[in-house]
Scaffold this active site. Structure first.
Site, mmCIF file in Angstrom:
data_model
loop_
_atom_site.group_PDB
_atom_site.id
_atom_site.type_symbol
_atom_site.label_atom_id
_atom_site.label_comp_id
_atom_site.label_asym_id
_atom_site.label_seq_id
_atom_site.Cartn_x
_atom_site.Cartn_y
_atom_site.Cartn_z
ATOM 1 N N HIS A 186 -50.099 55.606 -22.588
ATOM 2 C CA HIS A 186 -49.964 55.556 -24.044
ATOM 3 C C HIS A 186 -48.618 54.981 -24.454
ATOM 4 C CE1 HIS A 186 -53.649 57.253 -25.282
ATOM 5 N NE2 HIS A 186 -53.510 58.323 -24.536
ATOM 6 N N CYS A 487 -60.550 43.085 -22.906
ATOM 7 C CA CYS A 487 -59.834 43.799 -23.970
ATOM 8 C C CYS A 487 -58.886 44.841 -23.399
ATOM 9 C CB CYS A 487 -60.807 44.442 -24.948
ATOM 10 S SG CYS A 487 -61.792 45.746 -24.198
HETATM 11 C C1 PEP Z 1 -59.715 49.852 -21.022
HETATM 12 O O1 PEP Z 1 -60.018 50.860 -20.372
HETATM 13 O O2 PEP Z 1 -59.262 48.806 -20.509
HETATM 14 C C2 PEP Z 1 -59.843 49.861 -22.493
HETATM 15 C C3 PEP Z 1 -59.675 48.765 -23.189
HETATM 16 O O3 PEP Z 1 -60.117 51.052 -23.102
HETATM 17 P P1 PEP Z 1 -59.014 52.229 -23.331
HETATM 18 O O4 PEP Z 1 -57.659 51.693 -22.944
HETATM 19 O O5 PEP Z 1 -59.096 52.603 -24.771
HETATM 20 O O6 PEP Z 1 -59.537 53.274 -22.407
#
Ligand code: PEP
Ligand code: MG
Length: 557
Positions: A186, A487
């Site tokens: 985070h 993403c």
């Molecule tokens: C991922 O896991 O790469 C993703 C884009 O989702 P999050 O970071 O929200 O788990």
């Protein structure tokens, strides 16, 4: 003396300035005794401190907005956890002072978390931060956290709690270095959202970078130079100026030097992230993390009307553009009380993401209905995707739910589990696009918790095994005539973005502050260069060698 330390660069830019350490001292209050007749007064003091800290966290969240808000609100909920409060009251009744009662109750809870599997252990830093805030308030001493300074500085910390990262003032905090935290933690995501250069996972940083030392942080390479001499400063500043110039020169859609289009999209947590996305020239939204809408109330889902309003605001920001909304991704690092089972031994491998929604079809149906209403009458190109799709059966269940909701949108599957990449063609029989969540895909491919700094080597998206899974997914999508974006945080690394393009990825979505860097990198190379760099990276046997090999190809052209 000068020395260069190597950490993991997670947020671009160069910062040079004096090191200031985060106030992390654990405040251990003395074990005083309270007379029975004073217990009620002490309990009232404890309650007031807890409420004040929770209100402060919520206020900080509102100030910060975006993804930070959700994280801080979750911390506020942690502070007011009824069981924890009951334990504090019990301890005060037994004779503890308010501050000692809070300290001991949190210590007991901390132990439970620390021993409850790696995922919950990852929340210990958040819990410690909440405890320190409450104890500091009760003792009447300054809050632990970001140092008070009128002069700009480089912040050094063992780890940064979301509450602090969210409030970093970019005009004072030139950059930061932490010992813990991986590239997908985070803290790293929030640093990018703020646009502050940052290096994480640098063990021993606190000892190696004493208060007052001048340090130079390069958030692109992960280098931290201690006491840089004039020549090193000049070289770093030159490199940063070159990057800035390249950025200023790059505007418009994502495209390679020979005209191959790769749409550059923004990752957002809610409407408050839209201004930065628009300013960076995002061509749309590639990942709307809708779970942040669900963090307001731990007891139930937001109403359909509330969801419609938030979705519509995002859709209206990109009238002709593309908006990819991810349905609720609850569980594991984003637990929700009313959905997430409390007793899983290993929540990252339990009921999370789409699995949660299939267990609670009413929550999915409401969200899809809200999306259908939000998109009504808008020319926007809406896409909806499910997190944590494991196989064709998952993909079909999600597609069925979209059809049942009468959604006029493309529906897709996130590839975050290796099985989905390995059988991407079969998944694509049910959905219209893939989006690679490389953060979780790395976590599950390497069995390496994304919250744990000690395994950040394995979380590195340059790992050739991860690149192989990206290639498998992109090839499958091409064979099916469908699209395959990225993403996860991998898309935010300019060099890796070129490699992903070379692997056949069709769009890249990232935190807004990374878009200009990625746009500039793509504009400097042809598709054939990117393909050669991708082949060189996949031929390597380590993340480091893959990065070096790709760099060599792209620098040599
Ligand atoms: C991922 O896991 O790469 C993703 C884009 O989702 P999050 O970071 O929200 O788990
Ligand atoms: Mg994910």
């Amino acid at each position: 003396m000068d020395a260069t330390l190597q950490g993991v660069g997670v947020s671009h830019g160069v910062a040079i300035g004096e090191a200031r350490h985060m106030g992390t001292a654990v405040l251990e209050p003395p074990a005083g005794q309270v007379a029975p007749e004073d217990a009620e007064r002490e309990q009232e003091r404890a309650r007031r401190a807890v409420d004040a800290v929770a209100a402060d966290l919520v206020a900080r969240g509102q100030l910060a907005g975006g993804e930070a808000q959700g994280v801080l609100e979750a911390q506020a909920m942690m502070a007011q956890d009824p069981e924890l409060q009951a334990d504090v009251e019990r301890r005060i009744t037994a004779g503890s002072t308010a501050e000692r009662g809070v300290y001991d109750a949190f210590a007991a809870y901390r132990e439970l978390l620390a021993n409850a599997g790696e995922y919950l252990a990852g929340r210990v830093a958040d819990l410690d931060d909440v405890r320190n805030r409450i104890v500091a308030r009760l003792l009447g001493v300054p809050m632990p956290g970001v140092p008070d300074s009128d002069e700009p500085y480089v912040l050094i910390a063992r780890d940064l709690a979301p509450a602090d990262t969210a409030l970093l003032d970019p005009s004072l905090v030139l950059g930061f270095v932490t010992e813990e935290g991986g590239p997908t933690s985070h803290s790293a995501i929030l640093a990018r959202a703020l646009g502050v250069p940052a290096v994480v996972a640098l063990p021993g940083a606190c000892a190696a970078l004493p208060e007052g030392t001048v340090v130079a942080v390069d958030g692109a390479t992960g280098h931290v130079t201690v006491d840089p001499d004039d020549e090193q400063r000049a070289a770093l500043e030159r490199a940063a100026a070159e990057r800035r110039a390249a950025l200023a020169a790059s505007t418009g859609p994502g495209v390679t030097s020979d005209g191959h289009k790769v749409p550059l999209l923004a990752n957002i947590g809610g409407p408050s992230d839209l201004p930065a996305a628009l300013e960076a020239g995002a061509e749309g939204v590639g990942l709307f993390r809708t779970e942040f809408l669900f963090l307001d109330d731990s007891a139930k889902a937001p109403s359909e009307d509330k969801q419609v309003a938030a979705y519509r605001e995002v859709l209206e920001a990109f009238p002709e553009g593309r908006v990819v909304v991810r349905v609720l991704d609850a569980g594991a690092d984003k637990p929700l009380d009313f959905l997430t089972p409390a007793d899983e031994p290993n929540p990252a491998l339990g009921v999370r993401g789409l699995r949660t929604l299939l267990d609670h079809p009413e929550v999915l149906a409401t969200q899809l209905a809200a999306l259908a209403r939000a998109a009504e009458g808008l020319p926007v190109y809406l896409e909806v995707m499910a997190p944590m799709v494991a196989d064709r059966q998952d993909a079909r269940a999600f597609a069925d739910a979209c059809r049942a909701a009468g959604l006029r949108a493309k529906y897709g599957a996130m590839v975050e589990i290796p099985s989905a990449a390995l059988r991407a063609r079969s998944v694509l029989q049910e959905v219209e696009f893939l989006s690679l969540g490389t953060n979780d895909l790395a976590q599950y491919t390497f069995a390496a918790d994304r919250q744990v700094g000690a395994v950040s080597r394995l979380q590195d998206p340059w790992q050739p095994a991860l690149l192989d899974l990206v290639a498998l997914s992109a090839d499958a999508a091409k064979a099916e005539g469908k699209s395959c974006g990225v993403c996860g945080e991998a898309a935010a690394d300019p060099l890796l973005a070129c490699v992903l393009t070379g692997l056949g990825v069709t769009s890249l979505s990232m935190g807004a502050s990374s878009i200009p860097y990625v746009r500039a990198a793509l504009a400097a190379h042809s598709l054939a260069d990117c393909e050669r760099a991708a082949a060189a990276a996949r031929a390597a046997d380590s993340a480091e060698d893959a990065r070096t090999a790709a760099q060599a190809v792209l620098a040599a052209k």
